[in-house]
Motif scaffolding. Sequence first.
Motif, PDB file in Angstrom:
ATOM      1  N   GLY A   1       0.811  -1.217   0.000  1.00 13.06           N
ATOM      2  CA  GLY A   1       0.000   0.000   0.000  1.00 13.06           C
ATOM      3  C   GLY A   1       0.836   1.255   0.000  1.00 13.06           C
ATOM      4  O   GLY A   1       0.521   2.223   0.694  1.00 13.06           O
ATOM      5  N   SER A   2       1.903   1.251  -0.798  1.00 13.31           N
ATOM      6  CA  SER A   2       2.888   2.341  -0.706  1.00 13.31           C
ATOM      7  C   SER A   2       2.985   3.206  -1.955  1.00 13.31           C
ATOM      8  O   SER A   2       3.952   3.940  -2.121  1.00 13.31           O
ATOM      9  N   ALA A   3       1.990   3.154  -2.818  1.00 15.00           N
ATOM     10  CA  ALA A   3       2.015   4.015  -4.001  1.00 15.00           C
ATOM     11  C   ALA A   3       1.751   5.470  -3.637  1.00 15.00           C
ATOM     12  O   ALA A   3       2.136   6.386  -4.369  1.00 15.00           O
ATOM     13  N   ARG A   4       1.096   5.687  -2.493  1.00 16.37           N
ATOM     14  CA  ARG A   4       0.781   7.051  -2.065  1.00 16.37           C
ATOM     15  C   ARG A   4       0.536   7.046  -0.557  1.00 16.37           C
ATOM     16  O   ARG A   4       0.654   6.021   0.102  1.00 16.37           O
ATOM     17  N   GLY A   5       0.181   8.182  -0.020  1.00 13.08           N
ATOM     18  CA  GLY A   5      -0.192   8.288   1.389  1.00 13.08           C
ATOM     19  C   GLY A   5       0.931   7.951   2.346  1.00 13.08           C
ATOM     20  O   GLY A   5       2.102   8.223   2.080  1.00 13.08           O
ATOM     21  N   ILE A   6       0.569   7.350   3.477  1.00 11.77           N
ATOM     22  CA  ILE A   6       1.545   7.000   4.504  1.00 11.77           C
ATOM     23  C   ILE A   6       2.594   6.045   3.953  1.00 11.77           C
ATOM     24  O   ILE A   6       3.796   6.193   4.202  1.00 11.77           O
ATOM     25  N   GLY A   7       2.155   5.053   3.181  1.00  7.26           N
ATOM     26  CA  GLY A   7       3.092   4.102   2.598  1.00  7.26           C
ATOM     27  C   GLY A   7       4.067   4.772   1.652  1.00  7.26           C
ATOM     28  O   GLY A   7       5.260   4.458   1.645  1.00  7.26           O
ATOM     29  N   GLY A   8       3.574   5.714   0.855  1.00  5.26           N
ATOM     30  CA  GLY A   8       4.430   6.437  -0.072  1.00  5.26           C
ATOM     31  C   GLY A   8       5.446   7.307   0.650  1.00  5.26           C
ATOM     32  O   GLY A   8       6.624   7.353   0.270  1.00  5.26           O
ATOM     33  N   ALA A   9       5.002   7.990   1.702  1.00  2.00           N
ATOM     34  CA  ALA A   9       5.911   8.825   2.489  1.00  2.00           C
ATOM     35  C   ALA A   9       6.985   7.973   3.147  1.00  2.00           C
ATOM     36  O   ALA A   9       8.157   8.366   3.229  1.00  2.00           O
ATOM     37  N   THR A  10       6.599   6.780   3.587  1.00  2.00           N
ATOM     38  CA  THR A  10       7.553   5.868   4.219  1.00  2.00           C
ATOM     39  C   THR A  10       8.555   5.337   3.203  1.00  2.00           C
ATOM     40  O   THR A  10       9.755   5.225   3.488  1.00  2.00           O
ATOM     41  N   ALA A  11       8.076   5.005   2.008  1.00  2.00           N
ATOM     42  CA  ALA A  11       8.969   4.516   0.953  1.00  2.00           C
ATOM     43  C   ALA A  11      10.049   5.552   0.645  1.00  2.00           C
ATOM     44  O   ALA A  11      11.237   5.221   0.513  1.00  2.00           O
ATOM     45  N   LYS A  12       9.660   6.811   0.550  1.00  2.00           N
ATOM     46  CA  LYS A  12      10.622   7.885   0.271  1.00  2.00           C
ATOM     47  C   LYS A  12      11.636   8.021   1.404  1.00  2.00           C
ATOM     48  O   LYS A  12      12.840   8.157   1.159  1.00  2.00           O
ATOM     49  N   LEU A  13      11.157   7.970   2.640  1.00  2.00           N
ATOM     50  CA  LEU A  13      12.049   8.136   3.782  1.00  2.00           C
ATOM     51  C   LEU A  13      13.008   6.952   3.919  1.00  2.00           C
ATOM     52  O   LEU A  13      14.189   7.124   4.217  1.00  2.00           O
ATOM     53  N   PHE A  14      12.499   5.754   3.697  1.00  2.00           N
ATOM     54  CA  PHE A  14      13.359   4.569   3.749  1.00  2.00           C
ATOM     55  C   PHE A  14      14.473   4.664   2.707  1.00  2.00           C
ATOM     56  O   PHE A  14      15.635   4.364   2.991  1.00  2.00           O
ATOM     57  N   ALA A  15      14.101   5.074   1.491  1.00  2.00           N
ATOM     58  CA  ALA A  15      15.101   5.188   0.417  1.00  2.00           C
ATOM     59  C   ALA A  15      16.144   6.247   0.756  1.00  2.00           C
ATOM     60  O   ALA A  15      17.339   6.045   0.527  1.00  2.00           O
ATOM     61  N   LYS A  16      15.706   7.366   1.328  1.00  4.22           N
ATOM     62  CA  LYS A  16      16.650   8.420   1.723  1.00  4.22           C
ATOM     63  C   LYS A  16      17.618   7.930   2.790  1.00  4.22           C
ATOM     64  O   LYS A  16      18.727   8.450   2.925  1.00  4.22           O
ATOM     65  N   ASN A  17      17.182   6.931   3.541  1.00  2.00           N
ATOM     66  CA  ASN A  17      18.023   6.379   4.596  1.00  2.00           C
ATOM     67  C   ASN A  17      18.754   5.113   4.166  1.00  2.00           C
ATOM     68  O   ASN A  17      19.199   4.335   5.006  1.00  2.00           O
ATOM     69  N   GLY A  18      18.865   4.926   2.849  1.00  2.00           N
ATOM     70  CA  GLY A  18      19.721   3.882   2.329  1.00  2.00           C
ATOM     71  C   GLY A  18      19.093   2.553   2.008  1.00  2.00           C
ATOM     72  O   GLY A  18      19.797   1.616   1.625  1.00  2.00           O
ATOM     73  N   ALA A  19      17.773   2.437   2.159  1.00  3.95           N
ATOM     74  CA  ALA A  19      17.118   1.155   1.890  1.00  3.95           C
ATOM     75  C   ALA A  19      16.814   0.977   0.409  1.00  3.95           C
ATOM     76  O   ALA A  19      16.596   1.952  -0.326  1.00  3.95           O
ATOM     77  N   TYR A  20      16.797  -0.276  -0.015  1.00  6.68           N
ATOM     78  CA  TYR A  20      16.290  -0.653  -1.333  1.00  6.68           C
ATOM     79  C   TYR A  20      14.818  -1.004  -1.135  1.00  6.68           C
ATOM     80  O   TYR A  20      14.499  -1.939  -0.395  1.00  6.68           O
ATOM     81  N   VAL A  21      13.931  -0.250  -1.763  1.00  3.77           N
ATOM     82  CA  VAL A  21      12.508  -0.344  -1.449  1.00  3.77           C
ATOM     83  C   VAL A  21      11.712  -0.978  -2.583  1.00  3.77           C
ATOM     84  O   VAL A  21      11.804  -0.552  -3.737  1.00  3.77           O
ATOM     85  N   VAL A  22      10.915  -1.976  -2.221  1.00  2.00           N
ATOM     86  CA  VAL A  22       9.943  -2.559  -3.144  1.00  2.00           C
ATOM     87  C   VAL A  22       8.575  -2.009  -2.776  1.00  2.00           C
ATOM     88  O   VAL A  22       8.108  -2.179  -1.642  1.00  2.00           O
ATOM     89  N   ILE A  23       7.950  -1.330  -3.726  1.00  2.00           N
ATOM     90  CA  ILE A  23       6.611  -0.786  -3.536  1.00  2.00           C
ATOM     91  C   ILE A  23       5.606  -1.797  -4.066  1.00  2.00           C
ATOM     92  O   ILE A  23       5.649  -2.169  -5.241  1.00  2.00           O
ATOM     93  N   ALA A  24       4.713  -2.240  -3.204  1.00  2.00           N
ATOM     94  CA  ALA A  24       3.701  -3.231  -3.572  1.00  2.00           C
ATOM     95  C   ALA A  24       2.319  -2.604  -3.406  1.00  2.00           C
ATOM     96  O   ALA A  24       1.938  -2.204  -2.307  1.00  2.00           O
ATOM     97  N   ASP A  25       1.583  -2.523  -4.509  1.00  2.00           N
ATOM     98  CA  ASP A  25       0.298  -1.821  -4.472  1.00  2.00           C
ATOM     99  C   ASP A  25      -0.540  -2.273  -5.653  1.00  2.00           C
ATOM    100  O   ASP A  25      -0.066  -3.026  -6.512  1.00  2.00           O
ATOM    101  N   ILE A  26      -1.779  -1.797  -5.715  1.00  2.00           N
ATOM    102  CA  ILE A  26      -2.631  -2.063  -6.873  1.00  2.00           C
ATOM    103  C   ILE A  26      -2.739  -0.833  -7.766  1.00  2.00           C
ATOM    104  O   ILE A  26      -3.354  -0.897  -8.830  1.00  2.00           O
ATOM    105  N   LEU A  27      -2.137   0.269  -7.350  1.00  2.00           N
ATOM    106  CA  LEU A  27      -2.143   1.508  -8.130  1.00  2.00           C
ATOM    107  C   LEU A  27      -0.881   1.523  -8.988  1.00  2.00           C
ATOM    108  O   LEU A  27       0.138   2.103  -8.622  1.00  2.00           O
ATOM    109  N   ASP A  28      -0.957   0.865 -10.123  1.00  2.00           N
ATOM    110  CA  ASP A  28       0.235   0.590 -10.922  1.00  2.00           C
ATOM    111  C   ASP A  28       0.968   1.842 -11.398  1.00  2.00           C
ATOM    112  O   ASP A  28       2.190   1.931 -11.292  1.00  2.00           O
TER     113      ASP A  28
END
Length: 281
Positions: free
Chosen positions: A24-51
Motif C-alpha cells: 500500500g505504498s504508491a501514495r499516502g503513509i506508505g508512499g511517504a515511508t517509501a521515500k524516507l526509507f530510500a533516503k536512509n539507504g534502503a532498497y525499497v519494493v513498492i507493492a500496491d494495486i495503483l500501478d
Amino acid sequence: MDPCAEDRQSPSKRLEGKVALITGSARGIGGATAKLFAKNGAYVVIADILDELGSKLADSIGGRYIHCDVSKEEDVESAVEFALAWKGKLDIMFNNAGVSGPGGSISSLNMEDVRALLSINLFGIIHGIKHASRAMIAGKNGGSIICSSSSAAIMGGLASHAYTASKNAILGLAKTTACELGVYGIRVNCISPHGVASEMLLSAYRTCLGRDDLQAEDVTKIVGERGSLLRGRGGSMEDVAKAALFLASDESGFITAHNLVIDGGYTSACSHMSPIYTSKV
C-alpha cells in the motif's frame, strides 16, 4: 542511474543496504515511508494495486514496483519473492495496506462488506507476516516486521465497527507472532496513527461533516484543535513514516511486540480539564 545511490553510500543512513517491502505504498503513509526509507539507504519494493502511481514513485527513489493485492496470498508471496530475486534478502516488511470498509450501525452491517475489509486489513497482514517471516528465517539475519494498526484499536468511537475490529485484531496478531519469531531475531511491531489526513481520513471527514470542499490541511487543523494534547499540532504522514523508520532500524533492536502510537497523546489522556493545572489552589 539510481537517484538514491549517493545517499546509500553515506554511513549515517539508518537503513543502509537493507531491503524493504512496503504494501500500500504508491501514495499516502506508505508512499511517504517509501521515500524516507530510500533516503536512509534502503532498497525499497513498492507493492500496491495503483500501478501508475506505484511505478512512478519506485522510479523516483531507485526502487522497484510490483502489483500486489494483499487480500490474495499469492500476490504477497510473489512480492516477497520479487524482493528476494532483486537483492537476495528481505530485512524489513511494512504491512501498510488497508481500507476503510463499511460504516453504519452494527444492526445493519452487510457481512460481505465486512469480509472484504477483513481480507485486506487483517488477512493481508497475516499474508505479509507469513511470507516475510519465511524469507527472514531462511536469511538467518533477523528482520523487522511492522504492521499498521490505528488509534481506533485503542479508543472506541474513532472509526467504524468493521475497521476497528480489524485494527484491534492486528495488535493481538503482532504480539503472538513476536512470541514465535523472536527466537529468529525477527521483531514484530505495530504503529497506530491518529488523525493523519490520508485519502481515507479525508473522505471520512468530508462525509461526516457534509463538506465536499474539505482539504487535507483542514483535517489536520481540526485534529490539532480537537484531537491532540499538542494543541494546534495535528499528525502528518511524515510523522508516521519517521515512526516506521525507527522500528525498521537497528535503533529499535530491543523492541518487539510493541504498539507505537502516533496520536499527540490523544488516546492516553483527556485535556478538557487542563485549566486545573494553571489555577491557584
